[in-house]
Design an enzyme around this catalytic site. Structure first.
Site, mmCIF file in Angstrom:
data_model
loop_
_atom_site.group_PDB
_atom_site.id
_atom_site.type_symbol
_atom_site.label_atom_id
_atom_site.label_comp_id
_atom_site.label_asym_id
_atom_site.label_seq_id
_atom_site.Cartn_x
_atom_site.Cartn_y
_atom_site.Cartn_z
ATOM 1 N N THR A 45 27.943 25.408 56.469
ATOM 2 C CA THR A 45 26.817 24.483 56.526
ATOM 3 C C THR A 45 26.172 24.672 57.890
ATOM 4 O O THR A 45 26.704 24.244 58.912
ATOM 5 C CB THR A 45 27.272 23.030 56.331
ATOM 6 N N MET A 64 28.937 22.614 62.731
ATOM 7 C CA MET A 64 29.033 23.408 61.510
ATOM 8 C C MET A 64 30.357 23.152 60.791
ATOM 9 O O MET A 64 31.373 22.899 61.425
ATOM 10 C CB MET A 64 28.923 24.884 61.902
ATOM 11 N N CYS A 65 30.320 23.206 59.467
ATOM 12 C CA CYS A 65 31.565 23.122 58.704
ATOM 13 C C CYS A 65 31.649 24.310 57.757
ATOM 14 O O CYS A 65 30.658 24.986 57.493
ATOM 15 C CB CYS A 65 31.687 21.795 57.967
ATOM 16 N N LYS A 66 32.855 24.564 57.300
ATOM 17 C CA LYS A 66 33.118 25.672 56.378
ATOM 18 C C LYS A 66 33.416 25.082 55.017
ATOM 19 O O LYS A 66 34.160 24.102 54.906
ATOM 20 C CB LYS A 66 34.310 26.473 56.891
#
Length: 191
Positions: A45, A64-66
């Site tokens: 994201t 940010m995320c995964k």
């Protein structure tokens, strides 16, 4: 007879013209011929846009995320997201259930007791995806969100511009659009 209200009338007309020139939020289009199997896999994201109050308050501390997108047993998608929260990795899984044409899904948030509709508006499957989420039932006001998924942690400039254009077309302002900073925490790649 004198017209003492003429300046006010002029300001009123300018205001009305300004309102008329402000684009109204539009509904996101849907990716034509969406191919769910190509959408599976790892996404980051990289960008968000929203009109919700929590987002506007927290946007400066988001990172940010995964996410791992996998097929669900019922024909939907399991989206498992890992992100940094209070200096620890946190993982949450959402079940996206089919909700209309291919590329349209819905999920219920147990945390917020709300239902959300998610649409894949555009994707090339290999580089980026633009998603549009609308909360449709819940205790609070409806909220809208646009999301930029990227297959890498550093999306190309043209992908970022595409997301900005997409978010603006939905009525989001510059204040409501953010590109999330990359973080090394919680992003490890498992093979």
């Amino acid at each position: 007879m004198a017209t003492p209200n003429r300046p006010w009338m002029g300001l009123l007309l300018l205001g009305v013209l300004g309102v008329l020139q402000t684009p109204a939020p539009t509904e996101a289009a849907l990716q034509p011929n969406f191919e769910e199997d190509k959408f599976l896999g790892r996404w980051f994201t990289s960008g968000l846009a929203s009109n919700s109050s929590w987002f506007l308050e927290k946007r400066k501390v988001l990172s940010m995320c995964k996410s791992e997108v996998a097929p669900a047993a019922d024909g939907g998608l399991n989206v498992t997201s890992t992100f940094l929260r209070k200096d620890q990795c946190e993982t949450r899984t959402l079940l996206l259930r089919p909700a209309g044409p291919p590329g349209c899904y819905s999920y219920t948030s147990p945390h917020w007791s709300s239902t959300h509709e998610v649409s894949v508006a555009e994707t090339d499957y290999e580089t980026y995806a633009l998603l549009y989420t609308e909360s449709v039932r819940g205790p609070g006001p409806d909220s809208l969100m646009a999301t930029l998924y990227s297959r890498t942690q550093t999306p190309r400039a043209e992908v970022k511009e595409k997301f900005t254009t997409f978010a603006r077309s939905l009525g989001f302002t510059e204040e409501g659009i953010v590109f999330l900073p990359k973080t090394d925490k919680c992003m490890e790649v498992r093979t």
